[in-house]
Design a protein around this motif. Structure first.
Motif, mmCIF file in Angstrom:
data_model
loop_
_atom_site.group_PDB
_atom_site.id
_atom_site.type_symbol
_atom_site.label_atom_id
_atom_site.label_comp_id
_atom_site.label_asym_id
_atom_site.label_seq_id
_atom_site.Cartn_x
_atom_site.Cartn_y
_atom_site.Cartn_z
ATOM 1 N N LYS A 1 -15.086 60.904 -29.083
ATOM 2 C CA LYS A 1 -14.641 59.807 -28.225
ATOM 3 C C LYS A 1 -13.930 60.356 -26.989
ATOM 4 O O LYS A 1 -14.141 59.879 -25.866
ATOM 5 C CB LYS A 1 -13.712 58.889 -29.017
ATOM 6 C CG LYS A 1 -13.173 57.703 -28.250
ATOM 7 C CD LYS A 1 -12.403 56.760 -29.164
ATOM 8 C CE LYS A 1 -11.140 57.391 -29.678
ATOM 9 N NZ LYS A 1 -10.330 56.443 -30.506
ATOM 10 N N ARG A 2 -13.122 61.376 -27.193
ATOM 11 C CA ARG A 2 -12.397 61.978 -26.072
ATOM 12 C C ARG A 2 -13.329 62.790 -25.173
ATOM 13 O O ARG A 2 -13.162 62.797 -23.949
ATOM 14 C CB ARG A 2 -11.262 62.854 -26.610
ATOM 15 C CG ARG A 2 -10.236 62.035 -27.393
ATOM 16 C CD ARG A 2 -9.171 62.881 -28.033
ATOM 17 N NE ARG A 2 -8.272 62.035 -28.832
ATOM 18 C CZ ARG A 2 -6.959 62.155 -28.865
ATOM 19 N NH1 ARG A 2 -6.367 63.104 -28.157
ATOM 20 N NH2 ARG A 2 -6.229 61.349 -29.599
ATOM 21 N N LEU A 3 -14.309 63.446 -25.782
ATOM 22 C CA LEU A 3 -15.279 64.195 -24.987
ATOM 23 C C LEU A 3 -16.137 63.256 -24.144
ATOM 24 O O LEU A 3 -16.445 63.543 -22.982
ATOM 25 C CB LEU A 3 -16.166 65.042 -25.908
ATOM 26 C CG LEU A 3 -15.464 66.190 -26.632
ATOM 27 C CD1 LEU A 3 -16.397 66.803 -27.673
ATOM 28 C CD2 LEU A 3 -15.006 67.269 -25.641
ATOM 29 N N ASP A 4 -16.517 62.131 -24.735
ATOM 30 C CA ASP A 4 -17.319 61.154 -23.995
ATOM 31 C C ASP A 4 -16.545 60.609 -22.792
ATOM 32 O O ASP A 4 -17.130 60.324 -21.739
ATOM 33 C CB ASP A 4 -17.733 59.997 -24.901
ATOM 34 C CG ASP A 4 -18.755 60.408 -25.946
ATOM 35 O OD1 ASP A 4 -19.378 61.477 -25.781
ATOM 36 O OD2 ASP A 4 -18.921 59.667 -26.943
ATOM 37 N N ALA A 5 -15.231 60.474 -22.960
ATOM 38 C CA ALA A 5 -14.412 59.983 -21.854
ATOM 39 C C ALA A 5 -14.381 60.982 -20.703
ATOM 40 O O ALA A 5 -14.271 60.596 -19.535
ATOM 41 C CB ALA A 5 -12.996 59.700 -22.339
ATOM 42 N N LEU A 6 -14.490 62.271 -21.018
ATOM 43 C CA LEU A 6 -14.528 63.293 -19.969
ATOM 44 C C LEU A 6 -15.849 63.227 -19.213
ATOM 45 O O LEU A 6 -15.880 63.341 -17.981
ATOM 46 C CB LEU A 6 -14.342 64.684 -20.587
ATOM 47 C CG LEU A 6 -12.964 64.982 -21.183
ATOM 48 C CD1 LEU A 6 -12.979 66.343 -21.878
ATOM 49 C CD2 LEU A 6 -11.897 64.966 -20.082
#
Length: 376
Positions: free
Chosen positions: A213-218
């Motif tokens: 989820k955090r990687l997708d936000a990047l």
């Protein structure tokens, strides 16, 4: 259909089912999975019980009796859940006997609302062991800060423990230390160490869910490349820590006294992201002396198309520890904090189980009130 499961078992991985219900026991389904699908253990948690009892299959008679006795909702829930665990333990008893206590285990968790209360957790663990009264029981204690001394105390009293909700490598090392300290207490008390068993449940899929989820936000190419690697890397480094601790002089002294290793158990192995192969957290975590507890859909997926290609972690295996460290380091370089993620997952895990437990209490209360004797 069970060839892959047979290969997995042959690699030294104990296959446990991450589910339980009364219908599964009374229909013979659990016994069938033991006989035909190499299942040698069962794990439960508050969410599993909440779903099973809310579905209502097989609980009407006991609920009616409990309502007639006017028991509290907390007592009713414990009577229902311990009955299921006791019956499941009887189904698994032949496996327990055949493996000399290694497998054939059924786990039941302390009230998750007690996760931050050491004394209450110890008292609940003792009560559950007494209520179920089966030698192949595991009492589940969450690996919170307050849970660590409870683990030591309960192991020290000779009660076998499944330590649950482990997400971080640091906490896992603390869990192993708590286990060894408990064995040392048991030894000092003159207990037979051979009769004490333990597993440490290291959660897998939730790590990828939160980090992805955090990687997708990047949204960068580097972040996209890092998706789906953290959970397996984390578990592999946990196995490295396991190998280190259980080759130490401290462990050797306990082993000579009859103690058995606390096995790593891969939990939360159902794949959440449909972009990943549905057997990912089984195929890539094969290692001797481990347990993989699977929800039934994952169990059937492994039987159908699992790719069991031998050990998947180790210094010289296809998933090396150096590669795993590189995958975790890559996250930090991208600005995704490993420490922050695992701390969040522990807090959320306790909260989710507590919510499920409260939901279970609410639905059971409704059923008891509906069945209450007239004029009560």
């Amino acid at each position: 259909m069970t060839d892959a499961l047979e290969r997995l078992s042959g690699e030294g991985v104990a296959i446990w089912l991450d589910d339980l219900s009364r219908k599964r026991i009374t229909s013979g389904n659990l016994a069938e999975l033991v006989d035909e699908s190499h299942v040698v253990g069962v794990t439960t948690n508050p969410t599993i019980f909440q779903k099973a009892i809310s579905a209502g299959d097989g609980y009407d008679g006991q609920l009616t009796d409990l309502a007639a006795r006017r028991v509290t909702v907390e007592e009713a829930v414990r009577m229902i859940t311990t009955a299921d665990v006791r019956d499941a333990a009887d189904v698994l008893r032949p496996v327990y006997d055949a493996t000399e206590g290694q497998d054939g285990r059924v786990s039941i968790e302390v009230d998750p609302r007690l996760a931050h209360n050491t004394a209450a957790t110890i008292a609940e663990a003792k009560q559950l062991a007494w209520l179920v009264d089966r030698p192949n029981l595991f009492v589940k204690i969450p690996a919170t800060r307050a849970g660590l001394p409870a683990i030591t105390e309960v192991i020290g009293k000779g009660i076998s423990v499944n330590v649950t909700l482990i997400f971080s490598l640091e906490r896992y090392r603390e869990v192993m230390d708590a286990f060894l300290a408990g064995l040392e207490q048991a030894k000092a008390a003159g207990l037979d160490l051979a009769g004490i068993r333990s597993v440490a449940s290291f959660f897998v899929s939730r790590v990828d869910t939160e980090i992805d989820k955090r990687l997708d936000a990047l949204g960068t190419p580097e972040a996209k490349e890092a998706r789906g690697k953290a959970a397996v890397a984390n578990a592999r480094l946990a196995y490295e820590a396991f190998e280190e601790v259980f080759s130490s002089d401290r462990w050797t002294a306990l082993e000579k006294a009859g103690a058995h290793k606390q096995r790593p158990l891969w939990a939360s192995t159902g794949v959440k992201d449909k972009a990943y192969k549905d057997t990912l957290y089984v195929d890539e975590l094969v290692a001797p002396g481990t347990v993989n507890t699977m929800p039934e859909p994952t169990l059937h997926a492994v039987a159908d198309h699992g790719a069991i290609r031998g050990p998947a972690m180790g210094k010289e295996q296809r998933g090396t520890y150096d590669e795993a460290r590189a995958d975790i380091d890559a996250l930090e370089k991208l600005g995704v904090s490993y420490d922050e993620v695992v701390a969040l997952l522990e807090d959320e895990g306790v909260e989710k189980f507590a919510t499920s437990w409260n939901d279970l209490l609410d639905s059971t209360r409704t059923e008891l009130e509906r069945r209450a004797p007239k004029g009560a």
